[in-house]
Design an enzyme around this catalytic site. Structure first.
Site, mmCIF file in Angstrom:
data_model
loop_
_atom_site.group_PDB
_atom_site.id
_atom_site.type_symbol
_atom_site.label_atom_id
_atom_site.label_comp_id
_atom_site.label_asym_id
_atom_site.label_seq_id
_atom_site.Cartn_x
_atom_site.Cartn_y
_atom_site.Cartn_z
ATOM 1 N N HIS A 194 0.840 -1.195 0.000
ATOM 2 C CA HIS A 194 0.000 0.000 0.000
ATOM 3 C C HIS A 194 0.873 1.242 0.000
ATOM 4 O O HIS A 194 1.919 1.280 0.639
ATOM 5 C CB HIS A 194 -0.968 0.027 1.184
ATOM 6 C CG HIS A 194 -0.318 -0.192 2.514
ATOM 7 N ND1 HIS A 194 0.044 -1.441 2.971
ATOM 8 C CD2 HIS A 194 0.053 0.680 3.476
ATOM 9 C CE1 HIS A 194 0.591 -1.330 4.165
ATOM 10 N NE2 HIS A 194 0.629 -0.051 4.504
ATOM 11 N N LEU A 195 0.404 2.237 -0.722
ATOM 12 C CA LEU A 195 1.055 3.538 -0.810
ATOM 13 C C LEU A 195 0.238 4.500 0.038
ATOM 14 O O LEU A 195 -0.975 4.616 -0.154
ATOM 15 C CB LEU A 195 1.069 3.966 -2.281
ATOM 16 C CG LEU A 195 1.686 5.296 -2.660
ATOM 17 C CD1 LEU A 195 3.157 5.349 -2.265
ATOM 18 C CD2 LEU A 195 1.531 5.524 -4.163
#
Ligand code: DGP
Length: 119
Positions: free
Chosen positions: A105-106
């Protein structure tokens, strides 16, 4: 749930709709939703629908997927009114970075000035 999804993965379950989330963006590759514990006025998690452990586990064949995450970040920054003031994109990898969810995840953080380097 997608074929590659992992039943014990929190973000796979969020993407599948089994756990509620505050969605801000979705396309065929990406799902993005607000962080439950925001570190800034805007804090969005940008997640590939396909399960990958973290950015260190991404391979050359994942190039299009990684680009899709970055394009989604640009779109969400515009959507959230952050493009002019700026924002921060963060990948946490491993214990020193405090990674707690092992589905790539960013983080997109914005809406206030942020110190650099981070604490
Ligand atoms: P990281 O530390 O980089 O692995 O970030 C994981 C983030 O996920 C953390 O900022 C909190 C967020 N998070 C954990 N559980 C949930 C949840 O159930 N819903 C949402 N929206 N966010 C969550």
């Amino acid at each position: 749930m997608a074929d590659d999804a992992q039943a014990d993965c929190l973000f796979c379950r969020i993407i599948a709709g089994e756990i509620p989330s505050d969605k801000v963006y979705e396309d065929t590759i990406v799902y993005a939703f607000r962080d439950i514990n925001p570190g800034a006025p805007t804090h969005v998690l940008i997640v590939p629908k396909r399960h990958i452990r973290d950015v260190a586990a991404a391979e050359a064949a994942d190039g299009a997927l990684l680009l899709a995450l970055l394009q989604a970040a640009n779109t969400i920054a515009q959507q959230e009114g952050l493009a002019d003031r700026g924002y921060r994109l963060v990948w946490n990898v491993g214990p020193d970075a405090g990674q707690s969810v092992f589905h790539l995840h960013l983080h997109l953080l914005g809406g206030r000035p942020m110190a650099w380097p981070p604490g």
